[in-house]
Design a protein around this motif. Sequence first.
Motif, mmCIF file in Angstrom:
data_model
loop_
_atom_site.group_PDB
_atom_site.id
_atom_site.type_symbol
_atom_site.label_atom_id
_atom_site.label_comp_id
_atom_site.label_asym_id
_atom_site.label_seq_id
_atom_site.Cartn_x
_atom_site.Cartn_y
_atom_site.Cartn_z
ATOM 1 N N TYR A 83 -4.654 77.850 55.505
ATOM 2 C CA TYR A 83 -4.725 77.867 54.044
ATOM 3 C C TYR A 83 -3.355 78.182 53.450
ATOM 4 C CZ TYR A 83 -9.775 77.269 53.746
ATOM 5 O OH TYR A 83 -11.050 76.756 53.804
ATOM 6 N N ASN A 99 -2.226 80.495 51.817
ATOM 7 C CA ASN A 99 -1.715 81.873 51.970
ATOM 8 C C ASN A 99 -1.288 82.165 53.412
ATOM 9 O OD1 ASN A 99 -4.139 82.005 53.318
ATOM 10 N ND2 ASN A 99 -4.986 83.695 52.123
ATOM 11 N N PHE A 130 -3.212 81.847 56.094
ATOM 12 C CA PHE A 130 -4.320 82.224 56.979
ATOM 13 C C PHE A 130 -4.780 81.032 57.816
ATOM 14 C CE2 PHE A 130 -8.757 82.924 58.110
ATOM 15 C CZ PHE A 130 -8.657 84.164 58.718
ATOM 16 N N ALA A 159 -7.476 79.397 59.488
ATOM 17 C CA ALA A 159 -8.940 79.453 59.514
ATOM 18 C C ALA A 159 -9.529 78.642 60.671
ATOM 19 C CB ALA A 159 -9.502 78.954 58.186
ATOM 20 N N PRO A 183 -20.506 83.978 62.646
ATOM 21 C CA PRO A 183 -20.534 85.021 61.623
ATOM 22 C C PRO A 183 -19.810 84.598 60.347
ATOM 23 C CG PRO A 183 -18.953 85.585 63.353
ATOM 24 C CD PRO A 183 -19.680 84.346 63.807
ATOM 25 N N ASN A 184 -19.985 85.339 59.295
ATOM 26 C CA ASN A 184 -19.255 85.082 58.057
ATOM 27 C C ASN A 184 -17.759 85.111 58.318
ATOM 28 O OD1 ASN A 184 -21.129 84.608 55.982
ATOM 29 N ND2 ASN A 184 -21.680 86.780 55.971
ATOM 30 N N GLY A 185 -17.068 84.127 57.757
ATOM 31 C CA GLY A 185 -15.615 84.082 57.891
ATOM 32 C C GLY A 185 -15.138 83.378 59.144
ATOM 33 N N ALA A 186 -16.070 82.822 59.941
ATOM 34 C CA ALA A 186 -15.695 82.206 61.223
ATOM 35 C C ALA A 186 -14.950 80.876 61.047
ATOM 36 C CB ALA A 186 -16.944 81.977 62.071
ATOM 37 N N GLY A 187 -15.252 80.174 59.949
ATOM 38 C CA GLY A 187 -14.620 78.861 59.736
ATOM 39 C C GLY A 187 -15.629 77.726 59.581
ATOM 40 N N LYS A 188 -16.906 78.055 59.415
ATOM 41 C CA LYS A 188 -17.948 77.027 59.316
ATOM 42 C C LYS A 188 -17.773 76.181 58.043
ATOM 43 C CE LYS A 188 -21.361 80.078 59.401
ATOM 44 N NZ LYS A 188 -20.539 81.312 59.378
ATOM 45 N N SER A 189 -17.646 76.852 56.909
ATOM 46 C CA SER A 189 -17.509 76.113 55.638
ATOM 47 C C SER A 189 -16.217 75.324 55.603
ATOM 48 C CB SER A 189 -17.512 77.068 54.442
ATOM 49 O OG SER A 189 -18.746 77.707 54.337
ATOM 50 N N THR A 190 -15.171 75.894 56.171
ATOM 51 C CA THR A 190 -13.898 75.173 56.231
ATOM 52 C C THR A 190 -14.085 73.876 57.005
ATOM 53 O OG1 THR A 190 -12.648 77.243 56.124
ATOM 54 C CG2 THR A 190 -11.492 75.326 57.000
HETATM 55 P P1 ADP Z 1 -17.630 80.729 57.146
HETATM 56 O O1 ADP Z 1 -18.140 79.501 56.456
HETATM 57 O O2 ADP Z 1 -17.837 80.683 58.631
HETATM 58 O O3 ADP Z 1 -18.157 81.994 56.550
HETATM 59 P P2 ADP Z 1 -15.086 79.983 55.950
HETATM 60 O O4 ADP Z 1 -14.750 78.663 56.519
HETATM 61 O O5 ADP Z 1 -15.638 80.054 54.577
HETATM 62 O O6 ADP Z 1 -16.035 80.766 56.973
HETATM 63 O O7 ADP Z 1 -13.799 80.893 55.966
HETATM 64 C C1 ADP Z 1 -13.027 81.064 57.152
HETATM 65 C C2 ADP Z 1 -11.888 82.009 56.858
HETATM 66 O O8 ADP Z 1 -10.949 81.392 55.966
HETATM 67 C C3 ADP Z 1 -12.337 83.293 56.175
HETATM 68 O O9 ADP Z 1 -11.555 84.341 56.694
HETATM 69 C C4 ADP Z 1 -12.004 83.046 54.722
HETATM 70 O O10 ADP Z 1 -11.737 84.239 54.032
HETATM 71 C C5 ADP Z 1 -10.771 82.181 54.800
HETATM 72 N N1 ADP Z 1 -10.644 81.286 53.652
HETATM 73 C C6 ADP Z 1 -11.571 80.430 53.185
HETATM 74 N N2 ADP Z 1 -11.101 79.748 52.151
HETATM 75 C C7 ADP Z 1 -9.828 80.161 51.959
HETATM 76 C C8 ADP Z 1 -8.792 79.823 51.036
HETATM 77 N N3 ADP Z 1 -8.988 78.896 50.108
HETATM 78 N N4 ADP Z 1 -7.628 80.479 51.148
HETATM 79 C C9 ADP Z 1 -7.428 81.391 52.101
HETATM 80 N N5 ADP Z 1 -8.350 81.755 53.003
HETATM 81 C C10 ADP Z 1 -9.532 81.145 52.927
#
Ligand code: ADP
Length: 226
Positions: A13, A15, A17, A19, A38-45
């Motif tokens: 991302y 910033n 990070f 992901a 788990p939450n934050g794993a990268g599923k939505s990404t």
């Molecule tokens: P999940 O769907 O598994 O909960 P996400 O894919 O939403 O996980 O997020 C994976 C990681 O990337 C998390 O640590 C989240 O905080 C970070 N993240 C998600 N979107 C952004 C973004 N736009 N900028 C920076 N970090 C992000």
Amino acid sequence: TSALKIENLRKTYGNGFEALKGISLEVKEGDFFALLGPNGAGKSTTLGIVSSLVNKSDGTVSVFGHSIDKDLAKAKLSLGVVPQEFNFNPFEKVVDIVITQAGYYGIPAARARERAEFYLKKLGLWDKRNERARMLSGGMKRRLMIARALVHDPKVLILDEPTAGVDIELRRSMWEFLREINAAGTTIILTTHYLEEAESLCRNIAIIDHGQIIQNSSMKALLAKL
Ligand code: ADP
Ligand code: ADP
């Protein structure tokens, strides 16, 4: 045939990070597949990249053989996407939200009305067709998102946490609906952090943690290990 093929997918991302740290997975046509973790794993990404809501940093993604880099229009035609957040216009009428979506795919008006009616009836929303979307309950809004995603009869339906915040009764009826469309031939890929949901629905799974795939197997093989 593979419905979805992901190779060495990376996302850093803005910033800095990281992901996704190079994930690969394949979902076969007709599968019911869960991306667990788990939450934050990268599923939505991951799903965000597949549905071109998020830009990838590296790697390849193809949907029914259509690369999202070279053949995005064709990849998109094969995909129906239900994101986690409600992103319809809350002041638009329920039926119009679904019909408008069909327009984006160039579906003729008569056919669009017919498909909208079909899916709104299937999802128990036909009585609400003339309501503004904002008047619907949370569970109804979720179902509206599903009807909208299906209006062009995509070969793959992608759902990000489809039953988050949905009560148990509605959750079961949504499961029933998803099983039905999978049985009719639609490949389904969902993310969930409820193991129970994946167990009830899915044949194959991948577990993602800290941006990496830590297991990729049948649901049965996962349960045998627990
Ligand atoms: P999940 O769907 O598994 O909960 P996400 O894919 O939403 O996980 O997020 C994976 C990681 O990337 C998390 O640590 C989240 O905080 C970070 N993240 C998600 N979107 C952004 C973004 N736009 N900028 C920076 N970090 C992000
Ligand atoms: P990209 O690298 O895909 O361009 P950005 O890093 O620019 O994405 O972030 C996109 C949006 O996500 C920004 O509006 C940002 O505020 C928001 N965001 C930042 N961090 C997170 C996070 N941890 N989880 C979810 N969204 C985030």
